[in-house]
Write a protein that holds these residues in place. Structure first.
Motif, PDB file in Angstrom:
ATOM      1  N   ALA A 166      52.416  48.276  34.003  1.00 58.12           N
ATOM      2  CA  ALA A 166      52.861  48.619  35.354  1.00 58.12           C
ATOM      3  C   ALA A 166      53.604  47.430  35.936  1.00 58.12           C
ATOM      4  CB  ALA A 166      51.670  48.952  36.237  1.00 58.12           C
ATOM      5  N   ILE A 167      54.511  47.747  36.843  1.00 52.88           N
ATOM      6  CA  ILE A 167      55.239  46.704  37.564  1.00 52.88           C
ATOM      7  C   ILE A 167      55.187  47.034  39.050  1.00 52.88           C
ATOM      8  CG2 ILE A 167      57.471  47.839  37.265  1.00 52.88           C
ATOM      9  CD1 ILE A 167      58.673  44.966  37.057  1.00 52.88           C
ATOM     10  N   CYS A 168      54.890  46.032  39.843  1.00 50.11           N
ATOM     11  CA  CYS A 168      54.821  46.195  41.294  1.00 50.11           C
ATOM     12  C   CYS A 168      55.872  45.306  41.937  1.00 50.11           C
ATOM     13  CB  CYS A 168      53.447  45.818  41.826  1.00 50.11           C
ATOM     14  SG  CYS A 168      52.098  46.845  41.219  1.00 50.11           S
ATOM     15  N   GLN A 169      56.781  45.912  42.670  1.00 49.99           N
ATOM     16  CA  GLN A 169      57.774  45.189  43.474  1.00 49.99           C
ATOM     17  C   GLN A 169      57.237  45.224  44.895  1.00 49.99           C
ATOM     18  OE1 GLN A 169      60.538  43.678  42.349  1.00 49.99           O
ATOM     19  NE2 GLN A 169      60.283  44.363  40.253  1.00 49.99           N
ATOM     20  N   LEU A 170      56.520  44.187  45.285  1.00 44.18           N
ATOM     21  CA  LEU A 170      55.805  44.165  46.553  1.00 44.18           C
ATOM     22  C   LEU A 170      56.649  43.607  47.681  1.00 44.18           C
ATOM     23  CD1 LEU A 170      52.494  42.685  45.136  1.00 44.18           C
ATOM     24  CD2 LEU A 170      52.989  45.091  45.584  1.00 44.18           C
ATOM     25  N   VAL A 171      56.582  44.274  48.825  1.00 40.80           N
ATOM     26  CA  VAL A 171      57.221  43.804  50.052  1.00 40.80           C
ATOM     27  C   VAL A 171      56.197  44.009  51.170  1.00 40.80           C
ATOM     28  CG1 VAL A 171      59.137  44.091  51.663  1.00 40.80           C
ATOM     29  CG2 VAL A 171      59.511  44.482  49.214  1.00 40.80           C
ATOM     30  N   GLY A 172      55.810  42.921  51.829  1.00 42.41           N
ATOM     31  CA  GLY A 172      54.800  43.004  52.876  1.00 42.41           C
ATOM     32  C   GLY A 172      55.334  43.604  54.158  1.00 42.41           C
ATOM     33  N   PRO A 173      54.462  44.094  54.979  1.00 39.58           N
ATOM     34  CA  PRO A 173      53.018  43.934  54.933  1.00 39.58           C
ATOM     35  C   PRO A 173      52.361  44.988  54.043  1.00 39.58           C
ATOM     36  CG  PRO A 173      53.608  45.077  56.949  1.00 39.58           C
ATOM     37  CD  PRO A 173      54.896  44.750  56.225  1.00 39.58           C
ATOM     38  N   VAL A 174      51.409  44.536  53.246  1.00 40.87           N
ATOM     39  CA  VAL A 174      50.685  45.409  52.339  1.00 40.87           C
ATOM     40  C   VAL A 174      49.435  44.664  51.872  1.00 40.87           C
ATOM     41  CG1 VAL A 174      51.894  44.628  50.260  1.00 40.87           C
ATOM     42  CG2 VAL A 174      50.968  46.940  50.339  1.00 40.87           C
ATOM     43  N   ILE A 175      48.457  45.402  51.421  1.00 32.91           N
ATOM     44  CA  ILE A 175      47.294  44.809  50.769  1.00 32.91           C
ATOM     45  C   ILE A 175      47.399  45.152  49.290  1.00 32.91           C
ATOM     46  CG2 ILE A 175      44.779  44.785  50.562  1.00 32.91           C
ATOM     47  CD1 ILE A 175      44.674  45.458  53.553  1.00 32.91           C
ATOM     48  N   PHE A 176      47.438  44.136  48.446  1.00 38.71           N
ATOM     49  CA  PHE A 176      47.557  44.324  47.001  1.00 38.71           C
ATOM     50  C   PHE A 176      46.157  44.373  46.399  1.00 38.71           C
ATOM     51  CE2 PHE A 176      48.189  42.526  42.670  1.00 38.71           C
ATOM     52  CZ  PHE A 176      48.959  43.557  42.173  1.00 38.71           C
ATOM     53  N   ARG A 229      57.639  38.742  49.668  1.00 34.20           N
ATOM     54  CA  ARG A 229      57.991  39.560  48.505  1.00 34.20           C
ATOM     55  C   ARG A 229      57.449  38.928  47.228  1.00 34.20           C
ATOM     56  NH1 ARG A 229      64.198  41.042  48.513  1.00 34.20           N
ATOM     57  NH2 ARG A 229      63.549  41.034  46.373  1.00 34.20           N
ATOM     58  N   ALA A 230      57.060  39.789  46.268  1.00 33.35           N
ATOM     59  CA  ALA A 230      56.585  39.295  44.975  1.00 33.35           C
ATOM     60  C   ALA A 230      56.709  40.408  43.945  1.00 33.35           C
ATOM     61  CB  ALA A 230      55.138  38.828  45.071  1.00 33.35           C
ATOM     62  N   THR A 231      56.757  40.001  42.678  1.00 37.39           N
ATOM     63  CA  THR A 231      56.754  40.945  41.567  1.00 37.39           C
ATOM     64  C   THR A 231      55.517  40.664  40.725  1.00 37.39           C
ATOM     65  OG1 THR A 231      59.163  41.003  41.522  1.00 37.39           O
ATOM     66  CG2 THR A 231      58.020  41.766  39.547  1.00 37.39           C
ATOM     67  N   VAL A 232      54.712  41.698  40.503  1.00 38.99           N
ATOM     68  CA  VAL A 232      53.523  41.587  39.660  1.00 38.99           C
ATOM     69  C   VAL A 232      53.703  42.558  38.505  1.00 38.99           C
ATOM     70  CG1 VAL A 232      51.010  41.856  39.530  1.00 38.99           C
ATOM     71  CG2 VAL A 232      52.068  40.997  41.633  1.00 38.99           C
ATOM     72  N   GLU A 233      53.539  42.053  37.279  1.00 34.78           N
ATOM     73  CA  GLU A 233      53.668  42.884  36.079  1.00 34.78           C
ATOM     74  C   GLU A 233      52.379  42.810  35.281  1.00 34.78           C
ATOM     75  OE1 GLU A 233      57.205  42.124  33.780  1.00 34.78           O
ATOM     76  OE2 GLU A 233      58.305  41.525  35.577  1.00 34.78           O
ATOM     77  N   VAL A 234      51.927  43.968  34.805  1.00 40.04           N
ATOM     78  CA  VAL A 234      50.741  44.045  33.959  1.00 40.04           C
ATOM     79  C   VAL A 234      51.135  44.776  32.684  1.00 40.04           C
ATOM     80  CG1 VAL A 234      48.406  44.966  33.744  1.00 40.04           C
ATOM     81  CG2 VAL A 234      49.200  44.111  35.946  1.00 40.04           C
ATOM     82  N   PHE A 235      50.960  44.113  31.552  1.00 42.55           N
ATOM     83  CA  PHE A 235      51.214  44.725  30.245  1.00 42.55           C
ATOM     84  C   PHE A 235      50.057  44.354  29.334  1.00 42.55           C
ATOM     85  CE2 PHE A 235      55.444  44.365  32.092  1.00 42.55           C
ATOM     86  CZ  PHE A 235      55.855  45.687  31.981  1.00 42.55           C
ATOM     87  N   GLY A 236      49.257  45.357  28.984  1.00 45.27           N
ATOM     88  CA  GLY A 236      48.076  45.104  28.163  1.00 45.27           C
ATOM     89  C   GLY A 236      47.121  44.185  28.901  1.00 45.27           C
ATOM     90  N   LEU A 237      46.780  43.066  28.290  1.00 49.54           N
ATOM     91  CA  LEU A 237      45.856  42.111  28.887  1.00 49.54           C
ATOM     92  C   LEU A 237      46.561  40.990  29.636  1.00 49.54           C
ATOM     93  CD1 LEU A 237      43.343  41.779  25.924  1.00 49.54           C
ATOM     94  CD2 LEU A 237      43.133  43.214  27.953  1.00 49.54           C
ATOM     95  N   LYS A 238      47.896  41.030  29.680  1.00 50.97           N
ATOM     96  CA  LYS A 238      48.682  39.973  30.303  1.00 50.97           C
ATOM     97  C   LYS A 238      49.160  40.409  31.694  1.00 50.97           C
ATOM     98  CE  LYS A 238      53.030  38.822  29.167  1.00 50.97           C
ATOM     99  NZ  LYS A 238      54.151  38.353  28.387  1.00 50.97           N
ATOM    100  N   THR A 239      48.983  39.545  32.665  1.00 55.17           N
ATOM    101  CA  THR A 239      49.461  39.791  34.024  1.00 55.17           C
ATOM    102  C   THR A 239      50.297  38.611  34.460  1.00 55.17           C
ATOM    103  OG1 THR A 239      47.464  41.041  34.577  1.00 55.17           O
ATOM    104  CG2 THR A 239      48.766  40.214  36.418  1.00 55.17           C
TER     105      THR A 239
END
Length: 149
Positions: A103-113, A131-141
């Motif tokens: 999964a990939i999250c393109q975050l823009v606040g205000p939000v609770i992650f 703003r931030a980008t969070v990526e999760v692939f398998g066991l790697k974040t």
């Protein structure tokens, strides 16, 4: 007692008339989103040369994966800052999307992650415009703070 009240009232009037406010931590020294997420999750994070935080972490280390065995789940999600409107919920609809086996999250606040990491749910608020980008692939974040709006 009345002299203390009068002294306090005079001080309050003086501060109000001068526009002085109590000192607060400046925005530039405040940790960015990925730094806060790492701290909340117990992850070591290196700082990028440009001052924005970027890190990559594995949910299980080498020994846990290959020598001992084991399993873990990592999950991501977002929820609005309350009180929320329908527009707030609609804005969050496409922030976190499936991508391949992750999964990939393109975050823009205000939000609770919401970050499920090593068996616990970590909630990290994001300020308006952050703003931030969070990526999760398998066991790697990985998390990378982007330039604020």
């Amino acid at each position: 007692m009345s002299s203390v009240v009068r002294a306090w009232s005079a001080a309050a009037v003086f501060l109000a008339s001068t526009g002085a406010t109590s000192p607060t931590q400046s925005e530039t020294s405040k940790p960015d989103f990925c730094a806060r997420l790492a701290t909340n999750s117990g992850i070591d994070k290196p700082a990028s040369p440009d001052g924005r935080t970027a890190w990559t972490a594995h949910a299980m280390n080498f020994g846990q994966r290959f020598l001992v065995g084991g399993s873990t789940a990592t999950g991501v999600g977002v929820k609005p800052i309350e009180p929320a409107t329908v527009a707030d919920y609609k804005r969050l609809d496409d922030m976190c999307l499936m991508k391949g086996k992750g999964a990939i999250c393109q975050l823009v606040g205000p939000v609770i992650f919401k970050f499920n990491w090593k068996g616990r749910e970590v909630l990290t608020p994001m300020a308006p415009g952050e703003r931030a980008t969070v990526e999760v692939f398998g066991l790697k974040t990985s998390c990378r703070t982007e330039t604020a709006l």
